[in-house]
Design a protein around this motif. Structure first.
Motif, PDB file in Angstrom:
ATOM      1  N   GLY A 307       7.441  -4.621  15.582  1.00 31.27           N
ATOM      2  CA  GLY A 307       6.229  -5.153  16.206  1.00 31.27           C
ATOM      3  C   GLY A 307       6.146  -4.953  17.697  1.00 31.27           C
ATOM      4  N   SER A 308       7.107  -4.220  18.290  1.00 34.35           N
ATOM      5  CA  SER A 308       7.103  -4.041  19.742  1.00 34.35           C
ATOM      6  C   SER A 308       6.175  -2.921  20.198  1.00 34.35           C
ATOM      7  N   GLY A 309       5.669  -2.141  19.256  1.00 35.24           N
ATOM      8  CA  GLY A 309       4.699  -1.108  19.610  1.00 35.24           C
ATOM      9  C   GLY A 309       5.279   0.281  19.746  1.00 35.24           C
ATOM     10  N   LYS A 310       6.308   0.606  18.950  1.00 36.67           N
ATOM     11  CA  LYS A 310       6.906   1.942  18.994  1.00 36.67           C
ATOM     12  C   LYS A 310       5.928   3.011  18.509  1.00 36.67           C
ATOM     13  N   THR A 311       5.115   2.667  17.496  1.00 39.38           N
ATOM     14  CA  THR A 311       4.191   3.666  16.929  1.00 39.38           C
ATOM     15  C   THR A 311       3.161   4.111  17.956  1.00 39.38           C
ATOM     16  N   ALA A 312       2.690   3.187  18.790  1.00 42.59           N
ATOM     17  CA  ALA A 312       1.721   3.556  19.832  1.00 42.59           C
ATOM     18  C   ALA A 312       2.353   4.504  20.844  1.00 42.59           C
ATOM     19  N   VAL A 313       3.617   4.270  21.163  1.00 40.41           N
ATOM     20  CA  VAL A 313       4.337   5.151  22.083  1.00 40.41           C
ATOM     21  C   VAL A 313       4.500   6.538  21.464  1.00 40.41           C
ATOM     22  N   LEU A 337       5.768   3.892   3.812  1.00 43.25           N
ATOM     23  CA  LEU A 337       5.825   3.790   5.273  1.00 43.25           C
ATOM     24  C   LEU A 337       5.174   5.016   5.910  1.00 43.25           C
ATOM     25  N   ALA A 338       5.362   6.190   5.302  1.00 38.10           N
ATOM     26  CA  ALA A 338       4.703   7.403   5.792  1.00 38.10           C
ATOM     27  C   ALA A 338       3.187   7.256   5.699  1.00 38.10           C
ATOM     28  N   PHE A 339       2.722   6.711   4.579  1.00 42.20           N
ATOM     29  CA  PHE A 339       1.283   6.502   4.397  1.00 42.20           C
ATOM     30  C   PHE A 339       0.740   5.549   5.457  1.00 42.20           C
ATOM     31  N   GLN A 340       1.501   4.495   5.754  1.00 42.21           N
ATOM     32  CA  GLN A 340       1.065   3.536   6.768  1.00 42.21           C
ATOM     33  C   GLN A 340       0.990   4.194   8.146  1.00 42.21           C
ATOM     34  N   HIS A 341       1.975   5.028   8.466  1.00 48.23           N
ATOM     35  CA  HIS A 341       1.947   5.750   9.747  1.00 48.23           C
ATOM     36  C   HIS A 341       0.737   6.676   9.825  1.00 48.23           C
ATOM     37  N   ALA A 342       0.455   7.374   8.726  1.00 48.03           N
ATOM     38  CA  ALA A 342      -0.688   8.295   8.707  1.00 48.03           C
ATOM     39  C   ALA A 342      -1.992   7.536   8.941  1.00 48.03           C
ATOM     40  N   GLN A 343      -2.109   6.366   8.306  1.00 45.12           N
ATOM     41  CA  GLN A 343      -3.309   5.547   8.496  1.00 45.12           C
ATOM     42  C   GLN A 343      -3.441   5.113   9.961  1.00 45.12           C
ATOM     43  N   THR A 344      -2.330   4.675  10.541  1.00 43.72           N
ATOM     44  CA  THR A 344      -2.340   4.213  11.934  1.00 43.72           C
ATOM     45  C   THR A 344      -2.745   5.334  12.881  1.00 43.72           C
ATOM     46  N   LEU A 345      -2.159   6.528  12.673  1.00 46.49           N
ATOM     47  CA  LEU A 345      -2.488   7.665  13.529  1.00 46.49           C
ATOM     48  C   LEU A 345      -3.946   8.090  13.364  1.00 46.49           C
ATOM     49  N   ASP A 346      -4.459   7.995  12.121  1.00 43.93           N
ATOM     50  CA  ASP A 346      -5.881   8.302  11.872  1.00 43.93           C
ATOM     51  C   ASP A 346      -6.781   7.409  12.718  1.00 43.93           C
ATOM     52  N   VAL A 347      -6.411   6.124  12.795  1.00 36.08           N
ATOM     53  CA  VAL A 347      -7.200   5.168  13.594  1.00 36.08           C
ATOM     54  C   VAL A 347      -7.078   5.510  15.075  1.00 36.08           C
ATOM     55  N   PHE A 348      -5.849   5.789  15.532  1.00 36.38           N
ATOM     56  CA  PHE A 348      -5.625   6.123  16.947  1.00 36.38           C
ATOM     57  C   PHE A 348      -6.407   7.368  17.370  1.00 36.38           C
ATOM     58  N   PHE A 349      -6.452   8.373  16.476  1.00 35.92           N
ATOM     59  CA  PHE A 349      -7.036   9.671  16.844  1.00 35.92           C
ATOM     60  C   PHE A 349      -8.463   9.868  16.334  1.00 35.92           C
ATOM     61  N   VAL A 356      -4.829  14.818  10.910  1.00 33.60           N
ATOM     62  CA  VAL A 356      -3.556  14.273  10.417  1.00 33.60           C
ATOM     63  C   VAL A 356      -3.442  14.557   8.924  1.00 33.60           C
ATOM     64  N   VAL A 357      -2.351  15.216   8.512  1.00 37.38           N
ATOM     65  CA  VAL A 357      -2.146  15.596   7.108  1.00 37.38           C
ATOM     66  C   VAL A 357      -0.894  14.914   6.570  1.00 37.38           C
ATOM     67  N   MET A 358      -0.987  14.389   5.342  1.00 43.35           N
ATOM     68  CA  MET A 358       0.154  13.755   4.662  1.00 43.35           C
ATOM     69  C   MET A 358       0.882  14.777   3.800  1.00 43.35           C
ATOM     70  N   ASN A 381      -2.930  19.420  12.681  1.00 46.41           N
ATOM     71  CA  ASN A 381      -2.349  19.182  14.006  1.00 46.41           C
ATOM     72  C   ASN A 381      -1.118  18.290  13.930  1.00 46.41           C
ATOM     73  N   VAL A 382      -1.201  17.298  13.042  1.00 47.19           N
ATOM     74  CA  VAL A 382      -0.114  16.327  12.881  1.00 47.19           C
ATOM     75  C   VAL A 382       0.233  16.231  11.404  1.00 47.19           C
ATOM     76  N   VAL A 383       1.526  16.322  11.083  1.00 42.56           N
ATOM     77  CA  VAL A 383       1.992  16.192   9.699  1.00 42.56           C
ATOM     78  C   VAL A 383       2.846  14.937   9.602  1.00 42.56           C
ATOM     79  N   VAL A 384       2.469  14.052   8.685  1.00 42.84           N
ATOM     80  CA  VAL A 384       3.227  12.819   8.467  1.00 42.84           C
ATOM     81  C   VAL A 384       3.745  12.833   7.040  1.00 42.84           C
ATOM     82  N   GLY A 385       5.027  12.578   6.863  1.00 43.04           N
ATOM     83  CA  GLY A 385       5.559  12.595   5.506  1.00 43.04           C
ATOM     84  C   GLY A 385       6.976  12.110   5.410  1.00 43.04           C
ATOM     85  N   THR A 386       7.545  12.383   4.247  1.00 46.67           N
ATOM     86  CA  THR A 386       8.930  11.983   3.961  1.00 46.67           C
ATOM     87  C   THR A 386       9.812  13.233   4.043  1.00 46.67           C
TER      88      THR A 386
END
Length: 700
Positions: A307-313, A337-349, A356-358, A381-386
């Protein structure tokens, strides 16, 4: 000039412990319980402390409560008195020129007949007072003139049932004699530079020191040796060469554009870490400007609590890579967790033109082929996965940045394979496991380390309570109240199912029990033995709110964000490390509601009390990790020894920070001179590192 082991000397120290004088086959089995199989193993079985039996006192100078060494004459031999069936008291009177003293043993039938009037002995024991007279209780004794373990500084070793101090002390004496002159494996110039004692001097004085000054010199030698060898052994497993030249980012100020689009303000810690990442990227830019010493790839570890905000960094770094015309990849340990990161990055970008591709193992063949094509052409541009990202079929058009989340869940080889997908891409590694800096310097000496030590404003600390079994009904009532109010809960157990350790709660049985107690709420079960697809289905049901109570093992330690979960109950909390408890606690408190963590602990000893108290008074992961390391040591710090660190035999990462710094400098010297340690100078040291690696360090 340094010499090296001959074959004869190797045979001596590799000799089976059972053939050492006074050991034998049966006693050798007891030594094996302590990991001692050879003479060399025994030599490196260091004392836990020493008793100073070197200072002799006269009887008249003894005081109540003191533990002293006295030289006496037997005045009257041992007399036995059986007080009751299970209590035998043996007494004798001894004297010196200043007075007389009673000596008392409890339930020691062997002393009867060993002492004759007029014999002279050295006794070492505690002075007490009984009926107005001084006594010495259960002393160590040796006949004067033949003393081996009195009248000197004596080692005390960790014991196991059947092994006494006297057995170990005698065995160590014979081992040192049997080994003869040990050959040194730390080169002489290294020892001189860092003021480290020679091996034979150190081996004698670590066990049987002439005085405590000699002991301290010997201890420094072995602390230095242990930390040096550990770092050299680990260095051969590092997956990334940080001296390689990497992609040059010409525009690093674009990150400011990204920060302005965020729907929340960054904390001071987040801003500081982003600045450090930008500084890494500036170094590559400096090479263009003529600074040939710069230009090495970024290889940075970002540590921060849940919860400290590593994903935003990480998103800021990814944005920079993409805006400089390159690709970025983010690897997570689980699909959900990969899916959650992809969702977060989609919102950020959003609305930034960043695609962003899974890519995960469970995707259908058609979906994978489409993803492969987008990755290879640069449309992604961005690949998120396992782990699917590192498969041979995946080819990147221009990979410039790799982000690995929860890096300790990935092996060195896996990270290296992902790095090989690009032209030495920059590496950003994230961890929600706060690691004490001393341990981080050993584990990640080749990484720059950033710490996000601040939580976003408004984040409520999780209230933590430690309770005993008698409070279970109240805990379940509290659980029911919160779940009825619409919240969700995790319950963590140490075991999957019932074993011979019947005192431990197991997840399967508890899940069944809770479903019966709370029939109106769906209870789910998740553990490490389940197939990944089934685990993801259960976790998905919890994320969606269909499952209200999730019973689990520690597989949810690194998990997804479930803002509606506000209760964490941990069964047999005394069985977990503090850092593991803190990680589990981090699963709740992600939403607006106040979150609670309830530790159900058994046992009332002082260490358990201290550990539970630490959890209740602090939500600071770094403070907790320091306490955990102090209480449990580095080998068990991560719960399942997933880092492969051995238990420190003698080094203490708190007391020995200065020696740690010296050993790191020495390791760097050696790596610069002969990284493979193949020259004659380092041959013995390399073999020692290989032995430690084979015996104790099982890397990912």
């Amino acid at each position: 000039m340094a010499r090296y082991y001959t074959g004869k000397e190797l045979i001596k120290i590799s000799k089976n412990i059972q053939y050492l004088k006074g050991i034998g086959e049966k006693r050798a089995e007891l030594f094996k319980k302590k990991g001692i199989k050879t003479v060399e193993d025994l030599l490196y079985y260091f004392p836990r402390s020493h008793e100073d039996r070197s200072q002799m006192k006269e009887i008249a100078d003894c005081a109540e409560g003191e533990t002293v060494c006295i030289s006496v004459t037997v005045f009257s031999p041992v007399r036995d008195v059986r007080v009751r069936k299970n209590l035998l008291i043996s007494t004798m009177v001894v004297s010196d020129q200043t007075g007389a003293l009673n000596v008392v043993w409890y339930n020691n039938r062997y002393v009867k007949g060993q002492f004759m009037t007029g014999d002279e002995y050295i006794l070492y024991g505690k002075i007490t007072r009984s009926r107005g007279k001084y006594e010495m209780l259960n002393p160590v004794y040796e006949k004067k003139g033949s003393e081996r373990f009195t009248g000197k500084i004596v080692p005390l070793y960790p014991l196991t049932e059947g092994l006494t101090q006297k057995i170990l002390q005698s065995a160590m004496e014979f081992a040192i004699k049997e080994a003869g002159r040990l050959e040194e494996y730390i080169p002489e110039d290294i020892r001189k530079k860092y003021h480290i004692a020679e091996l034979n001097y150190a081996m004698k004085n670590i066990h049987f020191p002439e005085d405590f000054e000699h002991y301290n010199i010997a201890r420094e030698r072995f602390v230095f040796e242990e930390l040096l060898i550990l770092q050299l052994a680990l260095s051969s497993h590092k997956g990334v060469n940080t001296e390689r030249k990497s992609v040059k980012f010409t525009d690093i100020l674009c990150v400011r554009e990204f920060v302005k689009t965020l729907p929340f303000p960054l904390t001071g810690a987040q801003k500081r870490v982003i600045k450090e990442i930008r500084a890494d990227m500036k170094r590559t830019l400096n090479e263009i400007l003529g600074d040939c010493k710069s230009g090495r790839m970024m290889n940075r570890l970002v540590q921060g609590d849940v919860g400290s905000g590593k994903t935003a960094v990480a998103a800021a770094a990814i944005y920079t890579a993409v805006k400089n015309g390159h690709q970025a990849a983010m690897m997570a340990p689980t699909e959900i967790l990969a899916f959650q990161h992809a969702q977060t990055l989609d919102v950020f970008f959003k609305n930034m033109g960043i695609n962003v591709v899974m890519l995960t193992g469970s995707m259908k063949t058609k979906e994978k082929r489409l993803a492969y094509e987008m990755i290879s052409t640069g449309a992604a541009n961005v690949v998120v996965g396992t782990h699917a990202i590192i498969q041979d079929e995946v080819e990147f058009a221009d990979l410039a940045l790799v982000v690995a989340d929860e890096q300790h869940r990935f092996g060195v080889e896996q990270r290296a394979r992902l790095a090989a997908k690009g032209n030495n891409p920059h590496m950003l590694i994230m961890s929600a496991t706060p690691i004490p800096r001393t341990l981080a310097l050993i584990l990640y000496g080749d990484l720059d380390i950033s710490v996000i030590d601040e939580l976003p404003p408004g984040r409520k600390p999780v209230k933590t309570f430690a309770v005993g079994e008698k409070m279970r009904k109240r805990v379940f009532a509290f659980l029911e109240k919160n779940v009825k109010a619409g919240m969700q809960a995790y319950i963590v157990c140490p075991l999957v199912e019932e074993t011979e350790k019947s005192d431990l709660q197991n997840a399967k049985m508890l899940a069944e029990k809770l479903q019966t107690i709370f029939p109106d709420f769906k209870t789910g079960l998740i553990h490490g033995r389940m197939k990944p697809k089934l685990k993801d289905e259960v976790m998905d049901g919890f994320v969606k709110g269909d499952i209200r109570i999730l019973v689990s093992t520690t597989v949810i330690e690194v998990g997804v964000n479930v803002p509606n979960a506000n209760i964490m109950i941990i069964e047999n909390a005394e069985r977990f490390g503090l850092s593991q408890l803190h990680q589990l606690r981090g699963r709740v408190g992600r939403g607006q509601e106040q979150a609670f963590c309830i530790l159900i602990a058994h046992g009332n000893n002082e260490i358990t009390k201290k550990r539970m108290e630490t959890m209740c008074i602090s939500n600071d992961g770094f403070y907790i990790s320091e306490q955990d390391l102090q209480l449990r040591g580095p080998g068990d710090f991560f719960g399942t020894r997933q880092h492969g660190l051995p238990e420190m035999r003698i080094a203490n990462l708190f007391e020995d920070r200065d020696i740690l710094a010296l050993s790191q400098m020495a390791a760097k010297d050696i790596m610069e001179e002969d990284a493979a340690m193949i020259t004659e100078k380092y041959k013995r040291l390399r073999k020692r590192c290989e032995k430690i690696t084979a015996d104790e360090i099982v890397m990912n």
